[in-house]
Design a protein around this motif. Sequence first.
Motif, mmCIF file in Angstrom:
data_model
loop_
_atom_site.group_PDB
_atom_site.id
_atom_site.type_symbol
_atom_site.label_atom_id
_atom_site.label_comp_id
_atom_site.label_asym_id
_atom_site.label_seq_id
_atom_site.Cartn_x
_atom_site.Cartn_y
_atom_site.Cartn_z
ATOM 1 N N ARG A 27 -5.238 -13.286 -32.492
ATOM 2 C CA ARG A 27 -4.970 -12.770 -31.357
ATOM 3 C C ARG A 27 -4.213 -14.162 -30.672
ATOM 4 O O ARG A 27 -4.596 -14.958 -30.054
ATOM 5 C CB ARG A 27 -6.150 -12.651 -30.625
ATOM 6 C CG ARG A 27 -6.754 -11.428 -31.183
ATOM 7 C CD ARG A 27 -7.842 -10.907 -30.193
ATOM 8 N NE ARG A 27 -8.712 -9.567 -30.552
ATOM 9 C CZ ARG A 27 -9.489 -9.423 -31.490
ATOM 10 N NH1 ARG A 27 -9.722 -10.424 -32.212
ATOM 11 N NH2 ARG A 27 -9.996 -8.351 -31.793
ATOM 12 N N PRO A 28 -2.811 -13.930 -30.498
ATOM 13 C CA PRO A 28 -2.277 -15.054 -29.893
ATOM 14 C C PRO A 28 -2.521 -15.363 -28.335
ATOM 15 O O PRO A 28 -2.379 -16.721 -28.151
ATOM 16 C CB PRO A 28 -0.603 -14.492 -29.979
ATOM 17 C CG PRO A 28 -0.837 -13.470 -30.790
ATOM 18 C CD PRO A 28 -1.863 -12.823 -30.795
ATOM 19 N N ARG A 29 -2.845 -14.559 -27.684
ATOM 20 C CA ARG A 29 -3.501 -14.730 -26.086
ATOM 21 C C ARG A 29 -4.444 -15.437 -26.188
ATOM 22 O O ARG A 29 -4.595 -16.763 -25.525
ATOM 23 C CB ARG A 29 -3.383 -13.598 -25.521
ATOM 24 C CG ARG A 29 -3.812 -13.764 -24.045
ATOM 25 C CD ARG A 29 -4.000 -12.518 -23.117
ATOM 26 N NE ARG A 29 -4.102 -13.072 -21.789
ATOM 27 C CZ ARG A 29 -4.345 -11.956 -20.969
ATOM 28 N NH1 ARG A 29 -4.400 -10.756 -21.295
ATOM 29 N NH2 ARG A 29 -4.723 -12.301 -19.704
ATOM 30 N N VAL A 30 -5.384 -15.231 -27.112
ATOM 31 C CA VAL A 30 -6.916 -16.162 -27.249
ATOM 32 C C VAL A 30 -6.567 -17.434 -27.755
ATOM 33 O O VAL A 30 -6.986 -18.325 -27.502
ATOM 34 C CB VAL A 30 -7.851 -15.295 -28.230
ATOM 35 C CG1 VAL A 30 -9.037 -16.215 -28.458
ATOM 36 C CG2 VAL A 30 -8.353 -14.037 -27.458
ATOM 37 N N LEU A 31 -5.594 -17.675 -28.711
ATOM 38 C CA LEU A 31 -5.245 -18.691 -29.375
ATOM 39 C C LEU A 31 -4.649 -19.826 -28.133
ATOM 40 O O LEU A 31 -5.058 -20.941 -28.066
ATOM 41 C CB LEU A 31 -4.436 -18.612 -30.418
ATOM 42 C CG LEU A 31 -4.141 -19.710 -31.458
ATOM 43 C CD1 LEU A 31 -5.232 -20.333 -31.779
ATOM 44 C CD2 LEU A 31 -2.845 -19.488 -32.550
ATOM 45 N N LEU A 32 -3.723 -19.001 -27.411
ATOM 46 C CA LEU A 32 -3.118 -19.923 -26.512
ATOM 47 C C LEU A 32 -3.871 -20.447 -25.406
ATOM 48 O O LEU A 32 -3.863 -21.629 -24.819
ATOM 49 C CB LEU A 32 -1.864 -18.936 -25.950
ATOM 50 C CG LEU A 32 -1.130 -19.458 -24.807
ATOM 51 C CD1 LEU A 32 -0.213 -20.766 -25.258
ATOM 52 C CD2 LEU A 32 0.008 -18.520 -23.985
ATOM 53 N N VAL A 33 -4.679 -19.518 -25.120
ATOM 54 C CA VAL A 33 -5.786 -19.820 -23.875
ATOM 55 C C VAL A 33 -6.879 -20.951 -24.654
ATOM 56 O O VAL A 33 -7.159 -22.032 -23.870
ATOM 57 C CB VAL A 33 -6.741 -18.868 -23.537
ATOM 58 C CG1 VAL A 33 -7.923 -19.390 -22.741
ATOM 59 C CG2 VAL A 33 -5.771 -17.900 -22.696
ATOM 60 N N GLY A 34 -7.215 -21.102 -25.879
ATOM 61 C CA GLY A 34 -7.904 -22.045 -26.519
ATOM 62 C C GLY A 34 -7.304 -23.313 -26.656
ATOM 63 O O GLY A 34 -7.870 -24.403 -26.302
ATOM 64 N N LEU A 35 -5.799 -23.225 -27.041
ATOM 65 C CA LEU A 35 -5.357 -24.565 -27.044
ATOM 66 C C LEU A 35 -5.070 -25.224 -25.697
ATOM 67 O O LEU A 35 -5.048 -26.376 -25.786
ATOM 68 C CB LEU A 35 -3.933 -24.342 -27.594
ATOM 69 C CG LEU A 35 -3.840 -23.681 -29.159
ATOM 70 C CD1 LEU A 35 -2.485 -23.602 -29.686
ATOM 71 C CD2 LEU A 35 -4.623 -25.009 -29.974
ATOM 72 N N LEU A 36 -5.088 -24.397 -24.498
ATOM 73 C CA LEU A 36 -4.555 -24.708 -23.347
ATOM 74 C C LEU A 36 -5.992 -25.483 -22.953
ATOM 75 O O LEU A 36 -6.169 -26.422 -22.281
ATOM 76 C CB LEU A 36 -4.416 -23.739 -22.208
ATOM 77 C CG LEU A 36 -2.792 -23.301 -22.454
ATOM 78 C CD1 LEU A 36 -2.330 -22.360 -21.417
ATOM 79 C CD2 LEU A 36 -1.890 -24.567 -21.894
ATOM 80 N N ALA A 37 -7.264 -24.775 -23.182
ATOM 81 C CA ALA A 37 -8.506 -25.454 -22.736
ATOM 82 C C ALA A 37 -8.502 -26.681 -23.381
ATOM 83 O O ALA A 37 -9.042 -27.758 -23.120
ATOM 84 C CB ALA A 37 -9.502 -24.515 -22.978
ATOM 85 N N VAL A 38 -8.453 -27.010 -24.656
ATOM 86 C CA VAL A 38 -8.576 -28.170 -25.474
ATOM 87 C C VAL A 38 -7.742 -29.186 -24.928
ATOM 88 O O VAL A 38 -7.965 -30.388 -24.818
ATOM 89 C CB VAL A 38 -8.321 -27.988 -26.752
ATOM 90 C CG1 VAL A 38 -8.175 -29.167 -27.761
ATOM 91 C CG2 VAL A 38 -9.320 -26.984 -27.733
ATOM 92 N N ALA A 39 -6.247 -28.759 -24.507
ATOM 93 C CA ALA A 39 -5.431 -29.872 -23.779
ATOM 94 C C ALA A 39 -6.247 -30.262 -22.620
ATOM 95 O O ALA A 39 -5.874 -31.578 -22.179
ATOM 96 C CB ALA A 39 -4.157 -29.193 -23.682
ATOM 97 N N VAL A 40 -6.670 -29.428 -21.666
ATOM 98 C CA VAL A 40 -7.140 -29.687 -20.600
ATOM 99 C C VAL A 40 -8.399 -30.655 -20.744
ATOM 100 O O VAL A 40 -8.715 -31.787 -20.092
ATOM 101 C CB VAL A 40 -7.608 -28.754 -19.601
ATOM 102 C CG1 VAL A 40 -8.505 -28.961 -18.493
ATOM 103 C CG2 VAL A 40 -6.508 -27.848 -19.018
ATOM 104 N N LEU A 41 -9.363 -30.420 -21.890
ATOM 105 C CA LEU A 41 -10.396 -31.128 -22.055
ATOM 106 C C LEU A 41 -10.075 -32.635 -22.461
ATOM 107 O O LEU A 41 -10.355 -33.750 -22.276
ATOM 108 C CB LEU A 41 -11.256 -30.655 -23.135
ATOM 109 C CG LEU A 41 -12.237 -31.324 -23.999
ATOM 110 C CD1 LEU A 41 -13.399 -31.665 -22.793
ATOM 111 C CD2 LEU A 41 -12.905 -31.040 -24.988
ATOM 112 N N LEU A 42 -8.709 -32.721 -23.561
ATOM 113 C CA LEU A 42 -8.341 -34.075 -23.847
ATOM 114 C C LEU A 42 -7.742 -34.864 -22.520
ATOM 115 O O LEU A 42 -8.053 -35.991 -22.465
ATOM 116 C CB LEU A 42 -7.365 -34.077 -24.987
ATOM 117 C CG LEU A 42 -7.809 -33.162 -26.181
ATOM 118 C CD1 LEU A 42 -6.599 -33.249 -27.196
ATOM 119 C CD2 LEU A 42 -8.864 -34.254 -26.698
#
Length: 197
Positions: A27-42
């Motif tokens: 699911r591209p939207r779930v993948l995009l949100v997950g990548l954004l969350a990881v970027a915010v965490l970093l």
Amino acid sequence: MSAAVTSPRPRLRPRVLRAGQVSFVLRPRVLLVGLLAVAVLLLAVLAHLMFAGRPLSLGDVLRGLTTPAGTPPRLTLQVQEFRLPRTVAGALAGACLAVSGALTQNVARNPLATPEILGVTSGASLGAVSVLVLAGGGAGGLSGVAAALGLPLAAAAGAVLFGGPCSSWHSAAVRTFWTATGWCWSVWAPRPSPRAW
């Protein structure tokens, strides 16, 4: 007058990926949100490493993490021994809280579920307070095995035994009884002498 025709916005559609007998839905939207969350965490981890205590520059933080030749030992100690463990512990604690919240909402099948709804908080409090009272904690504090193992185990046992969706201890009469019992125990329980404090 002619109406302007607009084309619909393209939607990100799920795709099924197959490799032999194994398949999963991407699911591209779930993948995009997950990548954004990881970027915010970093970014949050980096900000904590830079601004916790005495502020350090980005270059100092990177030097403290990678430890190239010529790095002052004080900088390495400050970044690797003091700041990094706290940052990692905070990130892991947040991840555990997120997973426990998702599990609570899934078990209750309610997107607004909290531990108080399931009764877990009341049971854990009962277990922890019973160890404090029975082990003689009070203002003097606990030490030894009672502090290291007693409180967490009692809180977990209380949450399992007296809380949860399949427990019959949720009635108001039973809660009132246990509250009154705890109050009476706190008033008339034997207290340690002030010298022990």
